[in-house]
Design an enzyme around this catalytic site. Structure first.
Site, mmCIF file in Angstrom:
data_model
loop_
_atom_site.group_PDB
_atom_site.id
_atom_site.type_symbol
_atom_site.label_atom_id
_atom_site.label_comp_id
_atom_site.label_asym_id
_atom_site.label_seq_id
_atom_site.Cartn_x
_atom_site.Cartn_y
_atom_site.Cartn_z
ATOM 1 N N ASP A 163 27.287 81.918 4.641
ATOM 2 C CA ASP A 163 26.598 82.504 3.660
ATOM 3 C C ASP A 163 25.891 83.743 4.097
ATOM 4 O O ASP A 163 26.002 84.672 3.459
ATOM 5 C CB ASP A 163 25.693 81.428 2.984
ATOM 6 C CG ASP A 163 26.616 80.633 2.045
ATOM 7 O OD1 ASP A 163 27.275 81.192 0.978
ATOM 8 O OD2 ASP A 163 26.136 79.401 1.933
ATOM 9 N N HIS A 165 39.594 48.687 9.391
ATOM 10 C CA HIS A 165 38.876 48.577 10.861
ATOM 11 C C HIS A 165 39.986 48.931 11.951
ATOM 12 O O HIS A 165 39.623 49.499 12.978
ATOM 13 C CB HIS A 165 38.128 47.417 11.078
ATOM 14 C CG HIS A 165 36.779 47.202 10.438
ATOM 15 N ND1 HIS A 165 36.492 46.234 9.708
ATOM 16 C CD2 HIS A 165 36.010 48.225 9.746
ATOM 17 C CE1 HIS A 165 35.118 46.535 8.736
ATOM 18 N NE2 HIS A 165 35.165 47.551 9.301
ATOM 19 N N CYS A 187 25.184 76.814 12.671
ATOM 20 C CA CYS A 187 26.121 75.708 12.227
ATOM 21 C C CYS A 187 27.255 76.481 11.175
ATOM 22 O O CYS A 187 28.096 75.585 10.943
ATOM 23 C CB CYS A 187 25.422 74.638 11.299
ATOM 24 S SG CYS A 187 24.525 75.235 9.984
ATOM 25 N N GLU A 197 20.318 81.224 5.516
ATOM 26 C CA GLU A 197 21.525 81.786 5.036
ATOM 27 C C GLU A 197 21.591 83.220 4.170
ATOM 28 O O GLU A 197 22.655 83.465 3.532
ATOM 29 C CB GLU A 197 22.233 80.588 4.239
ATOM 30 C CG GLU A 197 22.719 79.340 4.761
ATOM 31 C CD GLU A 197 22.819 78.212 3.881
ATOM 32 O OE1 GLU A 197 24.114 78.126 3.689
ATOM 33 O OE2 GLU A 197 21.907 77.720 3.228
HETATM 34 C C1 PEP Z 1 26.768 78.275 6.086
HETATM 35 O O1 PEP Z 1 26.748 79.128 4.885
HETATM 36 O O2 PEP Z 1 27.146 78.855 7.003
HETATM 37 C C2 PEP Z 1 26.951 76.951 6.287
HETATM 38 C C3 PEP Z 1 26.854 76.420 7.265
HETATM 39 O O3 PEP Z 1 26.986 76.421 4.946
HETATM 40 P P1 PEP Z 1 28.225 76.102 3.914
HETATM 41 O O4 PEP Z 1 29.272 76.431 4.783
HETATM 42 O O5 PEP Z 1 28.357 74.604 3.677
HETATM 43 O O6 PEP Z 1 27.841 76.953 2.835
HETATM 44 MG MG MG Z 2 25.921 77.729 3.254
#
Ligand code: PEP
Ligand code: MG
Length: 535
Positions: free
Chosen positions: A449, A182, A496, A425
């Site tokens: 992806d 911690h 993301c 994706e």
């Molecule tokens: C992506 O494919 O952009 C994604 C966020 O997933 P990962 O990179 O974990 O495949």
């Molecule tokens: Mg992905």
């Protein structure tokens, strides 16, 4: 000049005079007491005081190091209510007729020897020291020098670490301690450069000497020569300029000059990353890559309880901010040894993501149970990866409903209204984004992806990196189509994948109306800076 190597805990450079932390460990004498009832009442009052102080520390810690780390002080309160320990303390007073200070010290040592709660040793000692300090009234630890200094200690308790004043304690070094303790977590969260586990080579004769902590390398230099001192000062200045420029943006809005806003969240893979999200000042966790829990767990699938604890920690740490847990995106280059994949000729296009989950009913349901249960501790949402058809989403939602019914029948608490999202994706998901948007509450575009499947180019193949265009017009057109379709249904969209952190794209995404960008924790402030510079 002497160089010592330890474990790196918290990055940064600190230069200053070394001062050893002197806990005023007065010898605790063992004194016979005549009036044992009075001694018990003195002990009881000390306990109340300790609980009050720990509650105060909990409040300070929430502000300083976030709710997840502050929980240490809730756990410390619980230590005072541990029957085995408390009964032994009172037993020593009542049966052996000895004083409370001695009873606390002896019972704690016995308790720790009995092997119980070994992992909590530092917290248990921390609580005992607090009790003894309260009982011995005029006990004062010497923690501070007059000028800013580098603190040295055998070990540092979490309650001491959380109270370190960053203005005065430039850094700290210890003989003992582990990087996941911690104390170490608090040091990292507070951003105090530190190196721990230097062992006995950290000698008290170094008191008052100038030292350099190199938190990047896990090294300290005692009485450094002029050349090293100059070099390290320069490194420190550079690092400082970088940090202060970004740190100033903490608590600020992600808003352009013309008033357009966008959310920034952070992506994580493990529980340890949660602390980095708190430090980053992100507005939540936009992608919890839960498959890492599965890959880390040796040959076994993580249990419901293991998953629940990880998701709950994320939920509690983020308070009202959202935590998007992606169900295990295993397969491709993310293999878990407990799953048999056979010899797939092209794993990126093979058995992966939602395809595995829908085949492995038990594994999927266990994960959904853990997510649903953890969701009552915060603002948790669930998201399905590698979607190519509407049927996959319908089926995944059926499993979610089934699990809800089971939890209800078992009278287990869970979040009935959890929000459901999917990752976009694959080009198939782009083309079906209108239909998919009707099935779910939100989308998150995984550009990593989506790029490889749109271009037909393996994202991990070095040979084609010259052709791998992350700004390919087809990809940008797809993102625009998805954003339009999801907004037509009144749902939200985030990005993301790695493209979310590409600062040359930020303005374009804002213009497109993307609601959220989710990036690695240490990219959050740089992205905020970029957004605030856009006209
Ligand atoms: C992506 O494919 O952009 C994604 C966020 O997933 P990962 O990179 O974990 O495949
Ligand atoms: Mg992905």
């Amino acid at each position: 000049m002497i160089t010592l190597t330890g474990k790196k805990v918290s990055e940064g450079i600190a230069i200053g005079k070394l001062s050893f932390y002197k806990r005023d460990i007065k010898e605790i004498r063992h004194i016979y007491v005549k009036d044992v009832e009075k001694e018990i009442s003195r002990l009881q009052k000390a306990k109340e005081r300790a609980l009050f102080e720990l509650q105060e520390l909990y409040g300070i810690s929430i502000r300083e190091v976030g709710k997840a780390n502050a929980a240490i002080f809730e756990q410390q309160q619980a230590i005072l209510d541990t029957d085995a320990l408390w009964n032994r303390i009172t037993g020593i007073i009542l049966e052996d007729k000895l004083n409370a200070e001695y009873a606390v010290k002896t019972a704690t040592e016995e308790y720790l020897k009995s092997e119980r709660d070994k992992g909590n040793e530092s917290d248990i000692r921390d609580v005992a020291v607090r009790m003894i300090r309260i009982l011995s009234r005029n006990w004062k630890d010497k923690l501070f020098m007059d000028e800013p200094f580098i603190l040295a200690a055998g070990d540092l308790y979490p309650s001491e670490a959380v109270q370190l004043d960053k203005e005065r304690v430039l850094g700290f070094v210890t003989k003992y301690g582990t990087i996941n303790s911690h104390t170490a977590i608090i040091a990292r969260t507070k951003g105090i450069p530190s190196v721990i586990g230097l062992g006995e080579s950290l000698k008290s004769e170094y008191e008052g000497k100038t030292i350099i902590i190199d938190g990047f390398e896990g090294r300290i230099y005692i009485e450094p020569d002029y050349t090293l001192l100059t070099k390290m000062k320069q490194r420190q200045d550079e690092n400082q300029v970088h940090i202060t420029n970004l740190e100033r943006l903490k608590g600020k809005e992600n808003i352009t000059q013309s008033g357009q806003k966008i959310d920034i969240c952070a992506n994580i893979g493990t529980r340890e990353d949660i602390e980095r999200v708190i430090r980053s000042d992100a507005g939540g966790i936009g992608l919890f890559r839960s498959e890492f829990l599965f890959m880390e767990n040796g040959n076994r699938q993580p249990t419901e309880e293991q998953q629940f604890q990880a998701y709950k920690l994320a939920a509690e740490s983020m308070g009202m901010n959202r935590v998007v847990i992606r169900t295990a995106d295993l397969g491709g280059d993310k293999k878990a040894s407990f799953l048999e994949f056979g010899n797939e000729p092209n794993p990126a296009m093979g058995l992966r993501g939602i395809r595995i989950s829908l085949e492995k009913e038990e594994m999927f349901k266990t994960q959904l149970r853990a997510i649903l249960r953890a969701a009552i501790y915060g603002n948790v949402q669930v998201m399905f990866p590698m979607i190519t058809t509407v049927e996959e989403v319908v089926q995944a939602k059926e499993y979610l409903e089934k699990v809800k019914q089971e939890l209800k029948a078992e009278k287990v608490f869970f979040d009935e209204n959890i929000k459901v999202g999917v990752m976009i994706e694959t080009p198939a998901a782009v083309m079906l984004s209108g239909e998919l948007a009707r099935e779910v509450d939100f989308f998150s575009i995984g550009t990593n992806d989506l790029t490889q499947f749109t271009l037909g180019m393996d994202r991990n193949n070095e040979l084609i990196m010259n052709h791998y265009d992350t700004h390919h017009p087809a990809l940008l057109k797809m993102i625009r189509i998805v954003a339009n379709n999801v907004h037509l249904e009144g749902k939200s969209i985030s990005i993301c994948g790695d493209l979310a952190a590409d600062l040359t794209m930020t303005e374009y995404f804002i213009q497109m109306g993307i609601d959220e960008l989710s990036v690695a924790p240490d990219q959050v402030l740089a992205l905020r800076k970029k957004i605030r510079e856009i006209q």
